[in-house]
Enzyme design. Structure first.
Site, PDB file in Angstrom:
ATOM      1  N   CYS A  25      10.710  16.088  -0.809  1.00 55.84           N
ATOM      2  CA  CYS A  25       9.385  15.494  -0.937  1.00 55.84           C
ATOM      3  C   CYS A  25       8.239  16.443  -0.584  1.00 55.84           C
ATOM      4  O   CYS A  25       7.078  16.050  -0.681  1.00 55.84           O
ATOM      5  CB  CYS A  25       9.324  14.217  -0.114  1.00 55.84           C
ATOM      6  SG  CYS A  25      10.696  13.138  -0.544  1.00 55.84           S
TER       7      CYS A  25
ATOM      8  N   HIS B 268       6.256   6.329  -3.720  1.00 62.29           N
ATOM      9  CA  HIS B 268       6.553   7.686  -3.274  1.00 62.29           C
ATOM     10  C   HIS B 268       7.094   8.451  -4.481  1.00 62.29           C
ATOM     11  O   HIS B 268       8.197   8.163  -4.955  1.00 62.29           O
ATOM     12  CB  HIS B 268       7.578   7.653  -2.138  1.00 62.29           C
ATOM     13  CG  HIS B 268       7.790   8.983  -1.485  1.00 62.29           C
ATOM     14  ND1 HIS B 268       7.265  10.154  -1.987  1.00 62.29           N
ATOM     15  CD2 HIS B 268       8.480   9.332  -0.364  1.00 62.29           C
ATOM     16  CE1 HIS B 268       7.618  11.165  -1.198  1.00 62.29           C
ATOM     17  NE2 HIS B 268       8.355  10.686  -0.208  1.00 62.29           N
TER      18      HIS B 268
ATOM     19  N   HIS C 209       1.152  11.649   4.407  1.00 66.99           N
ATOM     20  CA  HIS C 209       2.422  11.503   3.694  1.00 66.99           C
ATOM     21  C   HIS C 209       2.758  10.008   3.639  1.00 66.99           C
ATOM     22  O   HIS C 209       3.121   9.504   2.591  1.00 66.99           O
ATOM     23  CB  HIS C 209       3.504  12.319   4.401  1.00 66.99           C
ATOM     24  CG  HIS C 209       4.781  12.403   3.641  1.00 66.99           C
ATOM     25  ND1 HIS C 209       4.834  12.852   2.335  1.00 66.99           N
ATOM     26  CD2 HIS C 209       6.068  12.088   3.971  1.00 66.99           C
ATOM     27  CE1 HIS C 209       6.089  12.811   1.913  1.00 66.99           C
ATOM     28  NE2 HIS C 209       6.853  12.349   2.884  1.00 66.99           N
TER      29      HIS C 209
END
Lengths: 264, 398
Positions: free
Chosen positions: B164, B325, B292
């Site tokens: 990620c 996400h 995040h």
């Protein structure tokens, strides 16, 4: 095209079937020995804590083995050394497992295998095992993975004025995916690249405008054939093993190649 | 601490996500608080969750000369490249600097694994079906190789795949290449598409919420997965003096656990420190932070511990309640959101949070707002304890 990146190779690691470390591989590449049939068939992953080693797939064990050889030879504590792990295909056996499980019974997918499937699994396990808090990366560029990964590592070392650990590893494929990847045996290598050390072979890298022919590897040609992603790594290691001043040009992109000057 | 770096201009950028195709759609959604998550209608087997799916991909076939690259991820890459004049901007950079002087560095976590999954579902006597016997799409470099082919970029090309944080790190790698004179410009970005690997993989880790994700909410219970394509063209500041700039970047490793962040956010803190040092600014200069904020219990708990160093006026939000996400594309997508904040004077709200965690509440932007943003940060943290932080700033006044 630009000023060369100038580095020293202060540590080298390697693992090939029949040559589980750089000492073995070096004498084979010099023509003074042959692969050892009794050598371990799997990388040991010794540096990984026991619990991690049990969970770690072969690509992680391979990367850990070559990385620890390179940092040990360099006499450097890996905890503060940025690391860049290149791989053409990542953990092929895990990809095969994940895709096979998803096709059959997706809810049975193993969480451990899933987190081992990321391309940065070797970087993750390595940084955990060595307490490395510096930057870590996982890079790939298909047939150009070795050259592009080496360039990335060299650029990091020169731009940030720091030693960098570079590793290039690929493991054998399993299952139907194997026909797409042509990788049937494991090979890995690592180098500790230092921008201002006074020992170690000198490695100068520069971009060359124009393409390059694929390298040909004579010694351990079966490794180059069956782990094509690392044929170029093996070509560089052959030059380092023979310890003569030499040059190597590797294809990098559709319009560039990577020129390497090696001075032992 | 690292030394300050020369900023680079973001000469062009674009994003395509569940919020729509191109910058205008992202901006409208972020301004109005319109989220893009919907019930999962993607996975091959039922899985109760929300997803951030990009509309229109099924019709976005690749042009004939590029057809051998066809797969969902490359389609999304192609769709993303068609927005906001990006192809023209890339052609301009190639014309200015030469094709081999433009680098290409893209982030992705799963690349076109969806095509490999498809092949396994349709095996033909144990072999991949004939239409999928294309080795170049069953490799993690598929996306960047396709984009090089599609754009004519001929400089150094690399895929970064650190889960990620992948497409945040591409900015750092490109900056170093340009700083050392190995390239004059770089196309960076990230593309990740929905696939069973990530939906069932994160489900197996018990990290997927059944609801739309609720970043920094006391009741948060996991992520929603999305897909996106986002790109940015980095060039020397002289080329585009009014464009927003990449001011700094920081990267670090947690050295803690493969799928859980360090409890005190050690690595995240180090990445943030490095990014601010390279930008040559203190935390007090930061106007907006794109967090995040995955909405997992652990990520948000740890990330909130980074906030007390920022001034109370600093606004912070996770935009994952809008897009889900987007994994390997999240770094670049959220970098573009940070750039939109600077260019348009907006603070995207932390969509999905109704009961903010006390530790984050003083900084969280819960409602959309307009305010001048001169400096914006973007955080990205990935599996394997892989962290990246980016700092963006305003260009010269027009």
């Amino acid at each position: 095209m630009s000023a060369p990146l100038s580095l020293r190779i202060t540590g080298i690691g390697a693992w090939a079937p029949g040559a589980p470390d750089w000492q073995h591989l070096r004498v084979i590449l010099r023509g003074d020995s042959t692969p050892d049939d009794d050598a371990p068939a799997r990388p040991a992953g010794t540096i990984l804590p026991a619990a991690e080693r049990r969970r770690a797939p072969d690509g992680v064990r391979l990367a850990a083995d070559v990385a620890v050889q390179a940092t040990s030879m360099a006499g450097i504590d890996p905890a503060a050394v940025p690391c860049i792990f290149a791989s053409t295909q990542g953990e092929l056996a895990i990809t095969d497992y994940v895709c096979e499980t998803l096709a059959r019974s997706p809810l049975e997918l193993s969480p451990t295998k899933f987190h081992n499937s990321v391309l940065n699994a070797p970087a993750g396990y390595w940084t955990i095992a060595t307490g490395c808090t510096a930057a870590s990366s996982a890079v790939t560029a298909y047939h150009r993975s070795f050259a592009a990964g080496l360039l990335e590592a060299a650029v990091f070392a020169c731009a940030e004025d720091t030693p960098v650990l570079f590793a290039s590893c690929d493991v054998a494929s399993t299952g139907p995916l194997a026909e797409m990847t042509h990788t049937t045996l494991a090979f890995g290598m690592a180098m500790l690249l230092h921008p201002n050390a006074s020992n170690g072979a000198r490695l100068n890298l520069a971009l060359h405008g124009g393409t390059a022919e694929p390298v040909s590897v004579v010694t351990m040609a079966t490794v180059a054939r069956d782990n094509p992603a690392n044929a170029e790594a093996l070509a560089l290691l052959s030059l380092l093993a023979r310890a003569n001043p030499s040059n190597l040009r590797l294809p990098l992109s559709s319009g560039l190649s990577l020129d390497m000057e090696i001075k032992p | 601490m690292p030394e300050r770096i020369e900023p680079l201009a973001i000469a062009a950028c674009s994003a395509t996500s569940a919020l729509g195709h191109g910058l205008a759609a992202q901006l409208e959604a972020l301004r109005s608080g319109r989220g893009g998550l919907r019930p999962n209608d993607f996975s091959q087997a039922p899985l109760e969750c929300r997803i951030g799916r990009v509309a229109g991909m099924e019709d976005a076939a690749l042009p004939a000369p590029l057809a051998h690259w066809d797969c969902r991820n490359n389609r999304l890459g192609w769709l993303g490249l068609q927005q906001d004049g990006l192809m023209d901007a890339i052609a301009g950079a190639i014309e200015r600097h030469g094709a081999t002087r433009v680098a290409l560095i893209l982030g992705t976590s799963t690349a076109s694994i969806g095509a490999t999954e498809d092949a396994y579902r349709r095996l033909d006597n144990g072999r991949f079906p004939e239409d999928l016997r294309r080795p170049e799409i069953h490799t993690p470099h598929s996306l960047a190789a396709f984009v090089a082919d599609a754009t004519g970029i001929a400089g150094p090309a690399l895929t970064i795949s650190t889960a990620c944080s992948s497409s945040a790190k591409v900015f750092a790698s490109a900056e170093r290449l340009i700083r050392l004179g190995l390239a004059d410009a770089a196309l960076v970005g990230g593309v990740d598409t929905l696939c069973d690997s990530v939906l069932f993989g994160f489900h197996s880790l018990e990290l997927v919420s059944k609801h739309a994700c609720r970043p920094f909410d006391a009741q948060r219970d996991g992520i929603s997965i999305g897909e996106a394509a986002a790109f940015a063209l980095l060039e020397p500041v002289q080329v585009a003096p009014n464009a927003p700039r990449l001011l700094g970047h920081g990267e670090s490793s947690d050295a803690h656990h493969m799928s859980t962040p360090h409890p005190e956010g050690r690595g995240a803190r180090a990445a943030l420190d490095d990014a601010l040092a390279r930008a040559g600014i203190g935390a007090d200069a930061v106007d907006y932070i794109n967090l995040h904020g995955t909405a997992t219990l652990k990520n948000d708990e740890v990330e909130a511990k980074l906030l007390p160093r920022f001034a109370p006026r600093t606004r912070a939000s996770s935009t994952k309640g809008f897009t889900g996400h987007t994994l390997g594309a999240a770094g670049a997508l959220e970098a573009v959101f940070a750039l939109l904040a600077i260019e348009h004077g907006i603070v995207p709200p932390n969509l999905g949070c109704s009961e903010p965690m006390p530790a984050a509440a003083p900084w969280l932007a819960l409602q959309p707002s307009s305010q001048r943003v001169d400096v914006a940060l973007s955080n990205s943290f990935g599996f394997g304890g892989n962290n990246a932080c980016l700092v963006f700033g305003r260009g010269d006044p027009a």
